[in-house]
Design an enzyme around this catalytic site. Sequence first.
Site, PDB file in Angstrom:
ATOM      1  N   ARG A 116      -9.243  -2.696   5.393  1.00 53.05           N
ATOM      2  CA  ARG A 116      -9.237  -3.188   4.014  1.00 53.05           C
ATOM      3  C   ARG A 116      -9.368  -1.960   3.140  1.00 53.05           C
ATOM      4  O   ARG A 116     -10.404  -1.274   3.182  1.00 53.05           O
ATOM      5  CB  ARG A 116     -10.388  -4.170   3.789  1.00 53.05           C
ATOM      6  CG  ARG A 116     -10.612  -4.509   2.336  1.00 53.05           C
ATOM      7  CD  ARG A 116     -11.483  -5.728   2.129  1.00 53.05           C
ATOM      8  NE  ARG A 116     -10.744  -6.936   2.447  1.00 53.05           N
ATOM      9  CZ  ARG A 116     -11.127  -8.167   2.095  1.00 53.05           C
ATOM     10  NH1 ARG A 116     -12.242  -8.342   1.410  1.00 53.05           N
ATOM     11  NH2 ARG A 116     -10.409  -9.215   2.423  1.00 53.05           N
ATOM     12  N   GLN A 132      -4.357 -13.345   4.882  1.00 52.39           N
ATOM     13  CA  GLN A 132      -4.685 -14.526   4.083  1.00 52.39           C
ATOM     14  C   GLN A 132      -3.511 -15.499   4.078  1.00 52.39           C
ATOM     15  O   GLN A 132      -3.671 -16.705   4.277  1.00 52.39           O
ATOM     16  CB  GLN A 132      -5.020 -14.098   2.643  1.00 52.39           C
ATOM     17  CG  GLN A 132      -5.381 -15.250   1.732  1.00 52.39           C
ATOM     18  CD  GLN A 132      -6.680 -15.910   2.123  1.00 52.39           C
ATOM     19  OE1 GLN A 132      -7.677 -15.243   2.302  1.00 52.39           O
ATOM     20  NE2 GLN A 132      -6.688 -17.227   2.271  1.00 52.39           N
ATOM     21  N   ASP A 157      -6.411 -17.281  -7.731  1.00 50.16           N
ATOM     22  CA  ASP A 157      -7.330 -16.262  -7.211  1.00 50.16           C
ATOM     23  C   ASP A 157      -8.112 -15.725  -8.410  1.00 50.16           C
ATOM     24  O   ASP A 157      -7.758 -15.987  -9.567  1.00 50.16           O
ATOM     25  CB  ASP A 157      -6.508 -15.162  -6.508  1.00 50.16           C
ATOM     26  CG  ASP A 157      -7.373 -14.111  -5.809  1.00 50.16           C
ATOM     27  OD1 ASP A 157      -8.595 -14.333  -5.650  1.00 50.16           O
ATOM     28  OD2 ASP A 157      -6.826 -13.054  -5.436  1.00 50.16           O
ATOM     29  N   HIS A 200      -2.074  -9.066   0.928  1.00 48.90           N
ATOM     30  CA  HIS A 200      -3.135  -9.623   1.785  1.00 48.90           C
ATOM     31  C   HIS A 200      -2.462 -10.550   2.813  1.00 48.90           C
ATOM     32  O   HIS A 200      -2.587 -11.770   2.759  1.00 48.90           O
ATOM     33  CB  HIS A 200      -4.137 -10.392   0.921  1.00 48.90           C
ATOM     34  CG  HIS A 200      -5.446 -10.694   1.585  1.00 48.90           C
ATOM     35  ND1 HIS A 200      -5.735 -10.307   2.885  1.00 48.90           N
ATOM     36  CD2 HIS A 200      -6.556 -11.357   1.140  1.00 48.90           C
ATOM     37  CE1 HIS A 200      -6.950 -10.713   3.192  1.00 48.90           C
ATOM     38  NE2 HIS A 200      -7.465 -11.358   2.166  1.00 48.90           N
ATOM     39  N   CYS A 259      -7.999 -18.314  -2.172  1.00 42.87           N
ATOM     40  CA  CYS A 259      -8.357 -17.509  -0.996  1.00 42.87           C
ATOM     41  C   CYS A 259      -9.860 -17.297  -0.884  1.00 42.87           C
ATOM     42  O   CYS A 259     -10.354 -16.969   0.190  1.00 42.87           O
ATOM     43  CB  CYS A 259      -7.626 -16.170  -1.055  1.00 42.87           C
ATOM     44  SG  CYS A 259      -7.945 -15.234  -2.561  1.00 42.87           S
ATOM     45  N   ARG A 294      -8.352 -18.744   8.758  1.00 35.17           N
ATOM     46  CA  ARG A 294      -8.359 -17.288   8.974  1.00 35.17           C
ATOM     47  C   ARG A 294      -8.688 -16.988  10.434  1.00 35.17           C
ATOM     48  O   ARG A 294      -8.085 -16.118  11.062  1.00 35.17           O
ATOM     49  CB  ARG A 294      -9.381 -16.593   8.058  1.00 35.17           C
ATOM     50  CG  ARG A 294      -9.121 -16.715   6.560  1.00 35.17           C
ATOM     51  CD  ARG A 294      -7.888 -15.935   6.118  1.00 35.17           C
ATOM     52  NE  ARG A 294      -7.968 -14.520   6.417  1.00 35.17           N
ATOM     53  CZ  ARG A 294      -8.567 -13.605   5.645  1.00 35.17           C
ATOM     54  NH1 ARG A 294      -9.125 -13.966   4.512  1.00 35.17           N
ATOM     55  NH2 ARG A 294      -8.571 -12.327   5.984  1.00 35.17           N
TER      56      ARG A 294
END
Length: 303
Positions: A102, A132, A220, A129, A260, A288
């Site tokens: 990340r 996700q 988001d 991402h 998310c 996930r």
Amino acid sequence: MSNLLSISDLSLIEINELLDVADDLKVKRSKGKIVELLKHKSLGMIFEKSSTRTRISFEVAMAELGGHALFLSSRDLQLGRGETVGDTAQVISRYVSCIMARVISHSTLEELAEYATVPVINALSDLEHPCQLLADLQTIREYKGRLKGLKFAWIGDGNNVCNSAILAAAITGMQMSVACPGGYEPDPDIVAKARGMGGSVEVVTAPEEAAADADVLYTDVWVSMGDEDEKEQRLHDLGPYQINDALVNVARDDCMVMHCLPAHRGEEITSEVLTGTHSAVLDQAESRLHAQKALLIKLLGSK
Ligand code: CP
Ligand code: NVA
């Protein structure tokens, strides 16, 4: 596929295969069946930013598959004291079977992938991402029974998650409609790439236009990690882009509301909608685990 830096590193066939495996793993887990396909494999997890879902789901995924995950904060690695990304990638590759990272800047991932001799997974960058979206595709398919032909409406900041959603929609044949204020549009190269793949992508300013008859309403946070300096301006500019009951009423009666997470209740989404009957956010978070297990098996299982 040897790395997952972008969701577009996966073809439609590969995505469908991964989602089938993820669904199967979900069923097996619910029955208590043990699937140890990654015994003695290890995953190095480099984090330059905070995480709840990504860290825990990857760590548990490796443990449940019989392997091992190492949490490597960039603050604790020599990376934080100036060791180069290239040296770090080469050294860590001598120990682990796969690296996930990340990162603040997507270019760090590209550099990691250039020097690593094991697969590299994007666990969120400023550009994308993909993990996700892989999980989100599993959740959407579970709720709707299909992906192709659905209308996916993104409401708010055209950020990293939005970029991956645009590409995911293009690959799977969903119609993408992004509503955002001027200055908050998704990455133009991503939009062009999605359209070049035959994807239907519109970028509009009115949230109601994107939300109209949508099967999926997605949002988001308005202030992503790293955007904190612009917080006041962002809250002001994105204020009209909240997912609330009025916007949900514009979408299809059976629309799914997605986020998310982490969410900022009362900003990009109301608490009522986040916890309401349309919300799929906890199933998204659970996916996930299953989707990343499928990804890890694909990248590491046969090696
Ligand atoms: N959605 C997501 O990636 O959450 P975390 O930042 O908690 O990992
Ligand atoms: N857009 C958010 C996603 C967090 C999972 C961020 O980058 O902070």
